[in-house]
Design a protein around this motif. Structure first.
Motif, PDB file in Angstrom:
ATOM      1  N   VAL A  15      71.761  62.792 102.612  1.00 39.88           N
ATOM      2  CA  VAL A  15      71.155  63.746 101.687  1.00 39.88           C
ATOM      3  C   VAL A  15      71.679  65.157 101.942  1.00 39.88           C
ATOM      4  CG1 VAL A  15      68.984  64.856 101.035  1.00 39.88           C
ATOM      5  CG2 VAL A  15      69.085  62.381 101.293  1.00 39.88           C
ATOM      6  N   VAL A  16      71.821  65.528 103.202  1.00 45.83           N
ATOM      7  CA  VAL A  16      72.365  66.857 103.537  1.00 45.83           C
ATOM      8  C   VAL A  16      73.778  67.010 102.972  1.00 45.83           C
ATOM      9  CG1 VAL A  16      73.140  68.335 105.433  1.00 45.83           C
ATOM     10  CG2 VAL A  16      70.931  67.159 105.578  1.00 45.83           C
ATOM     11  N   ILE A  17      74.592  65.971 103.117  1.00 46.70           N
ATOM     12  CA  ILE A  17      75.956  66.016 102.570  1.00 46.70           C
ATOM     13  C   ILE A  17      75.917  66.157 101.048  1.00 46.70           C
ATOM     14  CG2 ILE A  17      78.062  64.669 102.232  1.00 46.70           C
ATOM     15  CD1 ILE A  17      77.592  63.436 104.996  1.00 46.70           C
ATOM     16  N   ALA A  18      75.062  65.378 100.403  1.00 50.73           N
ATOM     17  CA  ALA A  18      74.979  65.406  98.946  1.00 50.73           C
ATOM     18  C   ALA A  18      74.542  66.772  98.427  1.00 50.73           C
ATOM     19  CB  ALA A  18      74.015  64.326  98.458  1.00 50.73           C
ATOM     20  N   VAL A  19      73.556  67.375  99.075  1.00 52.23           N
ATOM     21  CA  VAL A  19      73.054  68.679  98.639  1.00 52.23           C
ATOM     22  C   VAL A  19      74.073  69.782  98.936  1.00 52.23           C
ATOM     23  CG1 VAL A  19      71.274  70.420  99.052  1.00 52.23           C
ATOM     24  CG2 VAL A  19      70.644  68.016  98.832  1.00 52.23           C
ATOM     25  N   SER A  20      74.683  69.731 100.106  1.00 60.58           N
ATOM     26  CA  SER A  20      75.629  70.774 100.510  1.00 60.58           C
ATOM     27  C   SER A  20      76.847  70.830  99.598  1.00 60.58           C
ATOM     28  CB  SER A  20      76.079  70.540 101.959  1.00 60.58           C
ATOM     29  OG  SER A  20      74.978  70.553 102.839  1.00 60.58           O
ATOM     30  N   ILE A  21      77.252  69.687  99.069  1.00 56.93           N
ATOM     31  CA  ILE A  21      78.421  69.642  98.192  1.00 56.93           C
ATOM     32  C   ILE A  21      78.004  69.654  96.722  1.00 56.93           C
ATOM     33  CG2 ILE A  21      80.453  68.307  97.520  1.00 56.93           C
ATOM     34  CD1 ILE A  21      80.557  67.195 100.338  1.00 56.93           C
ATOM     35  N   GLY A  26      76.314  58.377  95.668  1.00 58.77           N
ATOM     36  CA  GLY A  26      75.459  58.260  94.495  1.00 58.77           C
ATOM     37  C   GLY A  26      74.588  59.490  94.301  1.00 58.77           C
ATOM     38  N   THR A  27      73.961  59.962  95.373  1.00 59.72           N
ATOM     39  CA  THR A  27      73.123  61.161  95.294  1.00 59.72           C
ATOM     40  C   THR A  27      73.958  62.400  95.019  1.00 59.72           C
ATOM     41  OG1 THR A  27      71.569  60.172  96.860  1.00 59.72           O
ATOM     42  CG2 THR A  27      71.405  62.542  96.519  1.00 59.72           C
ATOM     43  N   LEU A  28      75.159  62.452  95.580  1.00 60.63           N
ATOM     44  CA  LEU A  28      76.069  63.572  95.313  1.00 60.63           C
ATOM     45  C   LEU A  28      76.412  63.637  93.833  1.00 60.63           C
ATOM     46  CD1 LEU A  28      78.072  65.807  96.072  1.00 60.63           C
ATOM     47  CD2 LEU A  28      79.704  64.032  96.715  1.00 60.63           C
ATOM     48  N   GLY A  30      64.876  64.939  96.010  1.00 56.54           N
ATOM     49  CA  GLY A  30      63.736  64.429  96.766  1.00 56.54           C
ATOM     50  C   GLY A  30      63.435  62.976  96.439  1.00 56.54           C
ATOM     51  N   LEU A  31      63.478  62.637  95.155  1.00 48.27           N
ATOM     52  CA  LEU A  31      63.249  61.259  94.759  1.00 48.27           C
ATOM     53  C   LEU A  31      64.387  60.360  95.231  1.00 48.27           C
ATOM     54  CD1 LEU A  31      61.858  61.811  91.145  1.00 48.27           C
ATOM     55  CD2 LEU A  31      60.594  61.497  93.272  1.00 48.27           C
ATOM     56  N   SER A  32      65.616  60.869  95.186  1.00 53.12           N
ATOM     57  CA  SER A  32      66.760  60.087  95.667  1.00 53.12           C
ATOM     58  C   SER A  32      66.648  59.819  97.159  1.00 53.12           C
ATOM     59  CB  SER A  32      68.066  60.827  95.367  1.00 53.12           C
ATOM     60  OG  SER A  32      68.266  60.972  93.985  1.00 53.12           O
ATOM     61  N   TYR A  33      66.070  60.759  97.891  1.00 50.77           N
ATOM     62  CA  TYR A  33      65.902  60.580  99.329  1.00 50.77           C
ATOM     63  C   TYR A  33      65.017  59.375  99.629  1.00 50.77           C
ATOM     64  CZ  TYR A  33      64.857  61.743 104.187  1.00 50.77           C
ATOM     65  OH  TYR A  33      64.719  61.698 105.549  1.00 50.77           O
ATOM     66  N   GLY A  34      63.950  59.250  98.848  1.00 54.05           N
ATOM     67  CA  GLY A  34      63.097  58.084  99.022  1.00 54.05           C
ATOM     68  C   GLY A  34      63.816  56.788  98.685  1.00 54.05           C
ATOM     69  N   LEU A  35      64.647  56.811  97.648  1.00 52.41           N
ATOM     70  CA  LEU A  35      65.394  55.618  97.268  1.00 52.41           C
ATOM     71  C   LEU A  35      66.460  55.259  98.291  1.00 52.41           C
ATOM     72  CD1 LEU A  35      65.866  56.227  93.422  1.00 52.41           C
ATOM     73  CD2 LEU A  35      64.407  54.518  94.510  1.00 52.41           C
ATOM     74  N   LEU A  36      67.058  56.270  98.919  1.00 51.43           N
ATOM     75  CA  LEU A  36      68.120  56.005  99.887  1.00 51.43           C
ATOM     76  C   LEU A  36      67.598  55.250 101.108  1.00 51.43           C
ATOM     77  CD1 LEU A  36      70.331  59.236  99.961  1.00 51.43           C
ATOM     78  CD2 LEU A  36      70.894  56.997  99.039  1.00 51.43           C
ATOM     79  N   LEU A  37      66.328  55.427 101.433  1.00 53.09           N
ATOM     80  CA  LEU A  37      65.760  54.683 102.563  1.00 53.09           C
ATOM     81  C   LEU A  37      65.895  53.184 102.344  1.00 53.09           C
ATOM     82  CD1 LEU A  37      62.508  56.704 103.345  1.00 53.09           C
ATOM     83  CD2 LEU A  37      64.489  56.449 104.826  1.00 53.09           C
ATOM     84  N   GLY A  38      65.697  52.775 101.084  1.00 54.70           N
ATOM     85  CA  GLY A  38      65.853  51.362 100.774  1.00 54.70           C
ATOM     86  C   GLY A  38      67.255  50.988 100.344  1.00 54.70           C
ATOM     87  N   GLY A  39      68.081  51.989 100.033  1.00 51.41           N
ATOM     88  CA  GLY A  39      69.428  51.718  99.566  1.00 51.41           C
ATOM     89  C   GLY A  39      70.475  51.694 100.654  1.00 51.41           C
ATOM     90  N   SER A  40      70.044  51.809 101.902  1.00 49.25           N
ATOM     91  CA  SER A  40      71.005  51.848 103.011  1.00 49.25           C
ATOM     92  C   SER A  40      71.383  50.454 103.501  1.00 49.25           C
ATOM     93  CB  SER A  40      70.407  52.643 104.177  1.00 49.25           C
ATOM     94  OG  SER A  40      69.235  52.008 104.673  1.00 49.25           O
TER      95      SER A  40
END
Length: 339
Positions: free
Chosen positions: A109-115, A215-217, A268-278
């Motif tokens: 998420v940090v990478i996605a937001v930073s870029i 995906g989040t990026l 924020g919503l993507s962060y919750g999805l990434l927990l299950g998308g890993s």
């Protein structure tokens, strides 16, 4: 409606949704093909041994009794039974594996937001120019290319061909591990004053985090671009420009403040999805997190393991969704909580 009343209603809705998810997953775990008792007993076990294990795990009890026992153990004792695959309590497995998934997801998420946010802003400011076309390519690629394919390509290129980054795992086998205070290796190495371990952790985390972030990026870039273009065309931005405010001040002080809010909500919503998308990323990169545990649980018909991971994923998504929704409602006075 007052904000406190809205808060209570949102908490109630979240609790009901969580109960519904637990019920659905419990039912599915009991009707899917497979015999977990036979898996525990082994290939050479007799029918008597299999039936004894079924009785031990309560699989012969009526379904409603199994359901009541499941909810009682989970809500009152925070227990989800014993893992069929590892023969250890599921709660212990979850506690040991959650930090790996949390560290991977947070880094992604940090990478996605930073870029994504700077790229989306640049795309809006220089609309239809080279950087805008490049950002569109990034966005389309991030959502269209399968994650497992990107993970394999990343391993082939950065590990096999260039030899720059490790192919998987969380930490080098030949390097002493820090004391696991939090289970998050980046934080534990910093707390231990162990820079060698910190950079080794970064090296192992780089490829899976980048792949997971794509995906989040893409979503962050696309939403930031659209929101910024819409904001730059509003009357108050035109008024600011007409009164001689410099472009950078208009962009950063006025436009960005309003344009970034939808993006932060989506992230924020993507962060919750990434927990299950890993799951896919953890399998390819052999990261001993919740995703890899879930994969092994499905392979071995470990219904307790499946339930445990689902509880964590569902609860994580609901909490993140709740925090984003409530924060957005509290911060933005234009949003009506409604009746």
């Amino acid at each position: 409606m007052e904000f406190k009343t809205y808060l209570v209603r949102r908490l109630t809705a979240m609790a009901v949704t969580f109960w519904g998810i637990l019920t659905l997953v419990f039912l599915l775990s009991r009707v899917v093909p497979g015999n977990p008792a036979a898996v525990i007993a082994g290939a050479k076990a007799t029918e008597e041994q299999v039936q004894r294990i079924r009785a031990e795990y309560g699989l012969n009890d009526p379904l409603h009794e199994q359901y009541i026992d499941f909810l009682t153990d989970l809500l009152l004792h925070q227990r989800i039974g014993q893992s069929v695959a590892t023969q250890r309590p599921v709660s212990v497995e979850l506690a040991q594996r959650f930090p790996a998934t949390f560290e991977l997801t947070t880094t992604a998420v940090v990478i996605a937001v930073s870029i994504g946010i700077p790229l989306g802003i640049a795309s809006a400011v220089y609309k239809d120019e080279a950087i805008d076309h490049g950002s569109r390519f990034v966005a389309i690629s991030g959502v269209s290319v399968p994650q497992f394919w990107m993970a394999i390509l990343a391993q082939l290129f950065f590990y096999s061909y260039l030899g720059l980054l490790p192919s998987g795992g969380r930490y080098p086998d030949n390097l002493a591990k820090p004391v696991e205070t939090t289970g998050l290796y980046l934080i534990d190495t910093l707390l231990a004053g162990y820079p060698v371990g910190f950079f080794a952790t970064l090296e192992h985390l780089a490829l899976p985090a980048i792949v997971l972030s794509l995906g989040t990026l893409a979503q962050t870039t696309r939403i930031m671009r659209s929101s910024m273009i819409e904001t730059l065309n509003t009357d108050y931005i035109e008024w600011s420009r007409a009164h001689g405010f410099r472009g950078r001040i208009v962009l950063l002080r006025h436009a960005l403040r309003n344009a970034v809010m939808p993006t932060i909500t989506a992230v924020g919503l993507s962060y919750g999805l990434l927990l299950g998308g890993s799951v896919v990323v953890e399998i390819v990169f052999n990261i001993r997190g919740l995703g890899l545990f879930l994969y092994n649980a499905v392979i071995t018909s470990d219904f307790n393991g499946i339930l445990g991971v689902t509880v964590v994923f569902a609860l994580g998504y609901l909490i993140v969704n709740f925090l984003v929704d409530v924060t957005h409602t509290y911060v933005d006075p234009e949003i009506e909580v409604g009746e």
